[in-house]
Design a protein around this motif. Structure first.
Motif, mmCIF file in Angstrom:
data_model
loop_
_atom_site.group_PDB
_atom_site.id
_atom_site.type_symbol
_atom_site.label_atom_id
_atom_site.label_comp_id
_atom_site.label_asym_id
_atom_site.label_seq_id
_atom_site.Cartn_x
_atom_site.Cartn_y
_atom_site.Cartn_z
ATOM 1 N N TYR A 1 0.902 -1.118 0.180
ATOM 2 C CA TYR A 1 -0.091 0.133 0.004
ATOM 3 C C TYR A 1 0.888 1.194 -0.061
ATOM 4 O O TYR A 1 1.852 1.320 0.831
ATOM 5 N N MET A 2 0.534 2.214 -0.806
ATOM 6 C CA MET A 2 1.456 3.423 -1.155
ATOM 7 C C MET A 2 0.772 4.614 -0.244
ATOM 8 O O MET A 2 -0.326 4.900 -0.323
ATOM 9 N N THR A 3 1.637 5.355 0.518
ATOM 10 C CA THR A 3 1.388 6.646 0.604
ATOM 11 C C THR A 3 1.207 7.603 -0.428
ATOM 12 O O THR A 3 1.707 7.255 -1.614
ATOM 13 N N TYR A 4 0.722 8.770 -0.129
ATOM 14 C CA TYR A 4 0.511 9.575 -1.332
ATOM 15 C C TYR A 4 1.827 10.065 -2.092
ATOM 16 O O TYR A 4 1.758 9.843 -3.212
ATOM 17 N N SER A 5 2.735 10.300 -1.327
ATOM 18 C CA SER A 5 4.106 10.602 -2.022
ATOM 19 C C SER A 5 4.639 9.282 -2.858
ATOM 20 O O SER A 5 5.220 9.483 -4.151
ATOM 21 N N GLN A 6 4.498 8.150 -2.388
ATOM 22 C CA GLN A 6 5.036 6.910 -2.980
ATOM 23 C C GLN A 6 3.948 6.686 -4.308
ATOM 24 O O GLN A 6 4.341 6.296 -5.252
ATOM 25 N N LEU A 7 2.778 6.912 -4.212
ATOM 26 C CA LEU A 7 1.865 6.813 -5.316
ATOM 27 C C LEU A 7 2.066 7.955 -6.354
ATOM 28 O O LEU A 7 2.389 7.509 -7.615
ATOM 29 N N VAL A 8 2.193 8.951 -6.059
ATOM 30 C CA VAL A 8 2.772 9.870 -7.101
ATOM 31 C C VAL A 8 3.975 9.472 -7.717
ATOM 32 O O VAL A 8 4.119 9.638 -8.928
ATOM 33 N N ARG B 1 -3.410 18.618 -1.763
ATOM 34 C CA ARG B 1 -2.831 17.639 -2.719
ATOM 35 C C ARG B 1 -3.434 17.598 -4.148
ATOM 36 O O ARG B 1 -4.355 17.589 -4.356
ATOM 37 N N ASP B 2 -2.462 17.461 -4.887
ATOM 38 C CA ASP B 2 -2.931 17.319 -6.382
ATOM 39 C C ASP B 2 -3.780 15.860 -6.469
ATOM 40 O O ASP B 2 -3.161 14.937 -6.042
ATOM 41 N N LEU B 3 -4.894 15.903 -7.271
ATOM 42 C CA LEU B 3 -5.493 14.555 -7.497
ATOM 43 C C LEU B 3 -5.105 14.210 -8.993
ATOM 44 O O LEU B 3 -5.339 15.247 -9.853
ATOM 45 N N VAL C 1 -7.928 4.422 -21.677
ATOM 46 C CA VAL C 1 -8.282 4.024 -20.553
ATOM 47 C C VAL C 1 -8.021 5.416 -19.658
ATOM 48 O O VAL C 1 -7.054 5.916 -19.564
ATOM 49 N N TYR C 2 -9.000 5.837 -18.997
ATOM 50 C CA TYR C 2 -8.702 7.009 -17.993
ATOM 51 C C TYR C 2 -8.658 6.408 -16.403
ATOM 52 O O TYR C 2 -9.688 5.406 -16.097
ATOM 53 N N ALA C 3 -7.710 6.370 -15.804
ATOM 54 C CA ALA C 3 -7.730 5.924 -14.285
ATOM 55 C C ALA C 3 -7.066 7.039 -13.355
ATOM 56 O O ALA C 3 -6.369 7.847 -13.426
ATOM 57 N N ILE C 4 -8.190 7.154 -12.186
ATOM 58 C CA ILE C 4 -7.797 7.724 -10.940
ATOM 59 C C ILE C 4 -7.626 6.810 -9.895
ATOM 60 O O ILE C 4 -8.436 6.396 -9.307
ATOM 61 N N PRO C 5 -6.501 6.665 -9.540
ATOM 62 C CA PRO C 5 -5.980 5.737 -8.617
ATOM 63 C C PRO C 5 -6.560 6.022 -7.104
ATOM 64 O O PRO C 5 -6.830 5.034 -6.187
ATOM 65 N N ARG C 6 -6.726 7.216 -6.857
ATOM 66 C CA ARG C 6 -6.924 7.706 -5.295
ATOM 67 C C ARG C 6 -7.693 8.873 -5.570
ATOM 68 O O ARG C 6 -7.230 9.996 -5.706
ATOM 69 N N ILE C 7 -8.890 8.620 -5.178
ATOM 70 C CA ILE C 7 -9.877 9.791 -4.765
ATOM 71 C C ILE C 7 -9.785 10.413 -3.471
ATOM 72 O O ILE C 7 -9.578 11.749 -3.399
ATOM 73 N N ALA C 8 -9.737 9.676 -2.529
ATOM 74 C CA ALA C 8 -9.496 10.454 -1.054
ATOM 75 C C ALA C 8 -8.169 10.463 -0.718
ATOM 76 O O ALA C 8 -7.626 9.509 0.112
ATOM 77 N N VAL C 9 -7.578 11.414 -1.473
ATOM 78 C CA VAL C 9 -5.967 11.354 -1.354
ATOM 79 C C VAL C 9 -5.808 12.012 0.079
ATOM 80 O O VAL C 9 -4.764 11.611 0.910
ATOM 81 N N ASP C 10 -6.483 12.870 0.784
ATOM 82 C CA ASP C 10 -6.427 13.253 2.266
ATOM 83 C C ASP C 10 -6.677 12.298 3.134
ATOM 84 O O ASP C 10 -6.002 11.596 4.126
ATOM 85 N N GLY C 11 -7.875 11.684 2.999
ATOM 86 C CA GLY C 11 -8.407 10.579 3.886
ATOM 87 C C GLY C 11 -7.371 9.283 3.777
ATOM 88 O O GLY C 11 -7.132 8.638 4.975
ATOM 89 N N LEU D 1 -3.372 5.699 6.449
ATOM 90 C CA LEU D 1 -2.240 4.998 6.322
ATOM 91 C C LEU D 1 -1.040 5.370 7.292
ATOM 92 O O LEU D 1 -0.105 4.484 7.470
ATOM 93 N N THR D 2 -1.184 6.529 7.826
ATOM 94 C CA THR D 2 -0.066 7.126 8.565
ATOM 95 C C THR D 2 -0.328 7.467 9.958
ATOM 96 O O THR D 2 0.432 7.894 10.897
ATOM 97 N N THR D 3 -1.822 7.116 10.593
ATOM 98 C CA THR D 3 -2.535 7.412 11.866
ATOM 99 C C THR D 3 -3.327 6.269 12.268
ATOM 100 O O THR D 3 -3.565 5.515 11.405
ATOM 101 N N PRO D 4 -3.508 6.227 13.467
ATOM 102 C CA PRO D 4 -4.389 5.024 14.012
ATOM 103 C C PRO D 4 -5.830 5.395 13.542
ATOM 104 O O PRO D 4 -6.797 4.752 13.907
#
Length: 236
Positions: free
Chosen positions: A6-13, A39-41, A103-113, A118-121
């Protein structure tokens, strides 16, 4: 090499940019908006540019991670992008898809959530921001405050209000329309009062109103048109 975690935002970008660099004739990476936290979508358009523009071909859209905790969905979308890039020369079906389709792909819509997930409890539904309306505070109880025998609604002017005065009957409030700006808007509250304890604080509620507003926000309950959700459905 397919992504294995699973990727954090920076890893995904970073991964999306790697794929765009790997196949510049196939992958176009675009920013289609910004999140509440800035964050950029990102969206990816994939097609064989040698056989025509992406805009001139029939297309399919796939998106993932519309809810904060659905991080496996963003990994699945990235995996599909990776397969299209890596298999286009070896797999006739992939080659034909990219030759004739976009093919149009949006891997992550809830980038903030997803980043919070992924980084907090913390757990949350879609996004770590409050609803664009104000919920009654803890200890609020609906009541006939003015003694007229009815519990009605109160309207409070607010720039981010979700309601406007109806043009035909000003006694009625109508929902604010998608993209509607420049008018006078309101929050709506049921008539009532805040019940205080003997210590002067609000009576404890079953759950914090703020927490309910924060964790209950649901992108999948807020499409601007053709949404058939029941009235009052949580998160809408």
């Amino acid at each position: 090499m397919p992504t294995a975690a699973y990727m954090t935002y920076s890893q995904l970008v970073q991964r999306l940019r790697q794929l765009a660099d790997l196949a510049p004739d196939l992958v176009r990476l675009e920013v289609i908006g910004k999140s509440r936290l800035g964050r950029d979508l990102f969206a990816v358009a994939l097609t064989d540019e040698a056989t025509g523009s992406a805009l001139d071909k029939p297309a399919v859209l796939v998106d993932g991670n519309i809810h904060a905790g659905e991080v496996c969905a963003s990994s699945a979308v990235v995996y599909w992008i990776e397969r299209l890039v890596e298999e286009r020369e070896r797999d006739p079906a992939v080659r034909e898809l990219l030759r004739t389709r976009t093919v149009y792909a949006i891997p992550r819509i809830a980038v903030d959530g997803a980043e919070v997930y992924l980084t907090t409890p913390a757990r949350l539904r879609s996004s770590p921001h409050l609803y664009p309306h104000t919920a009654p505070p803890d200890g609020f109880v609906e009541d006939d405050v003015n003694g007229d025998g009815r519990i009605l609604w109160m309207r409070v002017p607010a720039e981010d209000g979700a309601y406007a005065v109806d043009e035909i009957d000003p006694r009625v409030m109508r929902p604010r329309q998608p993209g509607e700006i420049g008018g006078v808007y309101y929050h709506l509250f049921p008539e009532g009062r805040v019940v205080r304890t003997s210590q002067g604080g609000a009576r404890p509620a079953a759950s914090s109103a703020r927490d309910a507003r924060l964790h209950g926000m649901d992108f999948n309950r807020n499409f601007p048109i053709r949404w058939a959700g029941e009235s009052g459905q949580p998160g809408a």
